[in-house]
Design a protein around this motif. Structure first.
Motif, mmCIF file in Angstrom:
data_model
loop_
_atom_site.group_PDB
_atom_site.id
_atom_site.type_symbol
_atom_site.label_atom_id
_atom_site.label_comp_id
_atom_site.label_asym_id
_atom_site.label_seq_id
_atom_site.Cartn_x
_atom_site.Cartn_y
_atom_site.Cartn_z
ATOM 1 N N PRO A 218 1.312 -0.968 0.188
ATOM 2 C CA PRO A 218 0.054 0.095 -0.489
ATOM 3 C C PRO A 218 0.638 1.071 0.214
ATOM 4 O O PRO A 218 0.018 2.412 -0.190
ATOM 5 C CB PRO A 218 -0.735 0.176 1.607
ATOM 6 C CG PRO A 218 -0.976 -1.412 1.941
ATOM 7 C CD PRO A 218 0.459 -2.167 0.982
ATOM 8 N N HIS A 219 2.029 0.958 0.029
ATOM 9 C CA HIS A 219 3.216 2.371 -0.022
ATOM 10 C C HIS A 219 3.318 3.023 -1.762
ATOM 11 O O HIS A 219 2.414 4.248 -1.312
ATOM 12 C CB HIS A 219 4.484 1.976 0.226
ATOM 13 C CG HIS A 219 5.159 3.142 0.766
ATOM 14 N ND1 HIS A 219 7.047 3.327 0.258
ATOM 15 C CD2 HIS A 219 4.595 4.700 1.004
ATOM 16 C CE1 HIS A 219 6.876 3.926 0.292
ATOM 17 N NE2 HIS A 219 5.809 4.954 0.609
ATOM 18 N N LEU A 220 3.897 2.548 -2.686
ATOM 19 C CA LEU A 220 4.019 2.859 -3.341
ATOM 20 C C LEU A 220 3.893 1.173 -5.144
ATOM 21 O O LEU A 220 4.703 0.989 -5.324
ATOM 22 C CB LEU A 220 5.196 3.315 -3.620
ATOM 23 C CG LEU A 220 5.541 4.246 -2.760
ATOM 24 C CD1 LEU A 220 6.898 5.596 -3.523
ATOM 25 C CD2 LEU A 220 4.303 6.050 -3.269
ATOM 26 N N GLY A 221 3.408 0.209 -4.029
ATOM 27 C CA GLY A 221 2.826 -0.502 -5.308
ATOM 28 C C GLY A 221 4.037 -1.431 -5.320
ATOM 29 O O GLY A 221 3.797 -2.635 -6.026
ATOM 30 N N CYS A 222 4.547 -1.333 -4.826
ATOM 31 C CA CYS A 222 5.786 -3.093 -4.500
ATOM 32 C C CYS A 222 5.493 -4.421 -4.449
ATOM 33 O O CYS A 222 4.288 -4.341 -3.982
ATOM 34 C CB CYS A 222 6.968 -2.745 -4.883
ATOM 35 S SG CYS A 222 8.385 -1.613 -4.847
ATOM 36 N N GLY B 221 8.774 0.794 8.331
ATOM 37 C CA GLY B 221 8.461 0.839 7.409
ATOM 38 C C GLY B 221 7.337 2.162 7.063
ATOM 39 O O GLY B 221 6.547 2.768 8.038
ATOM 40 N N PRO B 222 7.038 2.825 6.042
ATOM 41 C CA PRO B 222 6.096 4.085 5.581
ATOM 42 C C PRO B 222 4.722 3.660 5.121
ATOM 43 O O PRO B 222 4.510 4.427 5.116
ATOM 44 C CB PRO B 222 6.983 4.559 4.360
ATOM 45 C CG PRO B 222 7.568 3.595 3.517
ATOM 46 C CD PRO B 222 8.119 2.373 4.376
ATOM 47 N N ALA B 223 4.761 2.114 4.661
ATOM 48 C CA ALA B 223 2.937 2.300 4.220
ATOM 49 C C ALA B 223 1.990 2.948 4.875
ATOM 50 O O ALA B 223 2.576 2.825 6.266
ATOM 51 C CB ALA B 223 2.972 0.646 3.914
ATOM 52 N N GLU C 62 7.675 -8.826 3.569
ATOM 53 C CA GLU C 62 8.468 -7.690 3.622
ATOM 54 C C GLU C 62 8.247 -6.863 2.457
ATOM 55 O O GLU C 62 8.527 -7.439 1.403
ATOM 56 C CB GLU C 62 9.568 -8.289 4.116
ATOM 57 C CG GLU C 62 10.004 -8.759 5.444
ATOM 58 C CD GLU C 62 11.383 -9.247 6.494
ATOM 59 O OE1 GLU C 62 11.394 -9.326 7.199
ATOM 60 O OE2 GLU C 62 12.001 -9.660 5.035
ATOM 61 N N CYS C 63 9.227 -5.637 2.433
ATOM 62 C CA CYS C 63 8.714 -5.058 0.681
ATOM 63 C C CYS C 63 9.683 -4.990 0.868
ATOM 64 O O CYS C 63 10.559 -4.213 1.423
ATOM 65 C CB CYS C 63 7.625 -3.445 0.975
ATOM 66 S SG CYS C 63 7.972 -2.933 -0.483
ATOM 67 N N PRO C 64 10.438 -5.084 -0.102
ATOM 68 C CA PRO C 64 12.295 -4.488 -0.577
ATOM 69 C C PRO C 64 12.421 -3.232 -1.148
ATOM 70 O O PRO C 64 13.422 -2.996 -0.821
ATOM 71 C CB PRO C 64 12.249 -5.530 -1.846
ATOM 72 C CG PRO C 64 10.926 -5.953 -2.416
ATOM 73 C CD PRO C 64 9.974 -5.778 -1.615
ATOM 74 N N CYS C 65 11.374 -2.326 -1.514
ATOM 75 C CA CYS C 65 11.391 -1.200 -2.099
ATOM 76 C C CYS C 65 11.771 -0.396 -0.835
ATOM 77 O O CYS C 65 13.051 0.885 -0.967
ATOM 78 C CB CYS C 65 10.427 -1.177 -3.025
ATOM 79 S SG CYS C 65 9.990 -1.852 -4.136
ATOM 80 N N HIS C 66 11.208 -0.274 0.234
ATOM 81 C CA HIS C 66 10.973 0.901 1.580
ATOM 82 C C HIS C 66 10.823 -0.170 2.926
ATOM 83 O O HIS C 66 10.813 0.882 3.141
ATOM 84 C CB HIS C 66 10.411 1.787 1.328
ATOM 85 C CG HIS C 66 9.946 2.329 -0.433
ATOM 86 N ND1 HIS C 66 9.258 2.691 -1.022
ATOM 87 C CD2 HIS C 66 11.302 3.220 -0.918
ATOM 88 C CE1 HIS C 66 9.125 2.922 -2.147
ATOM 89 N NE2 HIS C 66 10.370 3.667 -2.215
ATOM 90 N N GLY C 67 11.145 -0.668 2.294
ATOM 91 C CA GLY C 67 10.894 -1.762 3.690
ATOM 92 C C GLY C 67 9.938 -1.901 4.800
ATOM 93 O O GLY C 67 10.425 -1.934 6.138
ATOM 94 N N SER C 68 8.687 -1.241 3.915
ATOM 95 C CA SER C 68 7.586 -1.725 5.045
ATOM 96 C C SER C 68 7.294 -3.937 5.159
ATOM 97 O O SER C 68 7.840 -4.558 4.353
ATOM 98 C CB SER C 68 6.097 -1.190 4.333
ATOM 99 O OG SER C 68 5.935 0.218 4.148
ATOM 100 N N ARG C 69 6.970 -3.929 6.331
ATOM 101 C CA ARG C 69 6.876 -4.917 6.904
ATOM 102 C C ARG C 69 5.432 -5.176 7.259
ATOM 103 O O ARG C 69 4.829 -4.379 8.644
ATOM 104 C CB ARG C 69 7.990 -5.366 7.802
ATOM 105 C CG ARG C 69 9.117 -5.060 7.596
ATOM 106 C CD ARG C 69 10.165 -5.729 8.343
ATOM 107 N NE ARG C 69 10.723 -4.660 9.112
ATOM 108 C CZ ARG C 69 11.151 -4.809 10.631
ATOM 109 N NH1 ARG C 69 11.293 -6.183 10.639
ATOM 110 N NH2 ARG C 69 11.698 -3.856 10.976
HETATM 111 FE FE1 FES Z 1 6.658 -1.030 -0.447
HETATM 112 FE FE2 FES Z 1 7.565 1.100 -0.350
HETATM 113 S S1 FES Z 1 6.482 0.467 -1.709
HETATM 114 S S2 FES Z 1 7.302 -0.052 1.465
#
Ligand code: FES
Length: 224
Positions: A137-141, A174-176, A153-160
């Motif tokens: 939900p942060h930027l779609g990774c 993380g920023p989500a 775990e999101c590899p883009c900005h570390g949301s967990r």
């Molecule tokens: Fe997942 Fe930014 S897209 S933390």
């Protein structure tokens, strides 16, 4: 007496009203301040509209892309276990299904079955199965399930997120802005799970670690 006659230097003259008026109407060379300001405001509004459009399209994409075929069959729990034999599906670990753009998992692993019924909210507790939309939900990774701690775990900005997609509160996680979004799920009388990719529910707000609603990680360190 010399022959020279000294001419006084030209005195600066005040501009006449007509001269000032004609200067005002003269075409400015290059960009005027007004044009620059208008262009910058126009560009900022255009950029904002573009971002808004891209965000909306990203959110609605599963619905648009799937056309009328919104219900994707995943299968029964034994089939899911067989298709993901190397993963601890029986312990509630998420299984990824690209055709449904989702991660599916048992909610309560102590009950090794899906319960027949429909859950349009995507919560899935009554059916003992949840399907999470694959986009962070942060930027779609696409977050990855981590075997070490059983979290996503999101590899883009570390949301967990815990294994059910719940976002943990705090910058360290993380920023989500919210938990992972959920698809509507359906378990038919043959015990097969279907994911409805036309019906998506936004994930709830983050929850503090230690509070009810978050499954603690299986290990203090994860995969990222
Ligand atoms: Fe997942 Fe930014 S897209 S933390």
């Amino acid at each position: 007496m010399s022959n020279y006659q000294v001419e006084p230097a030209a005195q600066p003259q005040a501009l006449s009203k007509e001269a000032i008026k004609s200067l005002r109407h003269e075409q400015v060379q290059g960009l005027s301040r007004r044009t620059l300001l208008r262009t910058s405001i126009g560009a900022a509004i255009g950029l904002w509209l573009l971002e808004l459009g891209a965000g909306t399209l990203g959110f609605l994409w599963p619905s648009i892309a799937s056309g009328n075929k919104s219900q994707v069959k995943i299968g029964t729990l034994p089939e899911i276990k067989a298709q993901n034999a190397s993963l601890p599906i029986d312990q509630g670990f998420p299984a990824y299904y690209q055709n449904a753009k989702s991660f599916v998992m048992l909610i309560d692993p102590s009950r090794q079955q899906f319960i027949q019924g429909a859950d349009p909210t995507g919560d899935g507790t009554a059916l003992n199965v949840r399907a999470l939309y694959q986009r962070c939900p942060h930027l779609g990774c696409k977050p990855n399930p981590c075997l070490k701690n059983f979290w996503l775990e999101c590899p883009c900005h570390g949301s967990r997120y815990d294994r059910l997609g719940t976002k943990v509160k705090g910058a360290a996680y993380g920023p989500a802005p919210r938990s992972m979004d959920r698809f509507s799920v359906l378990v038919k009388d043959d015990q097969a799970l279907y994911v409805d990719t036309l019906k998506i529910t936004l994930g709830p707000l983050p929850v503090a670690l230690g509070e009810p609603g978050v499954i603690p990680p299986k290990s203090p360190t994860g995969c990222i």
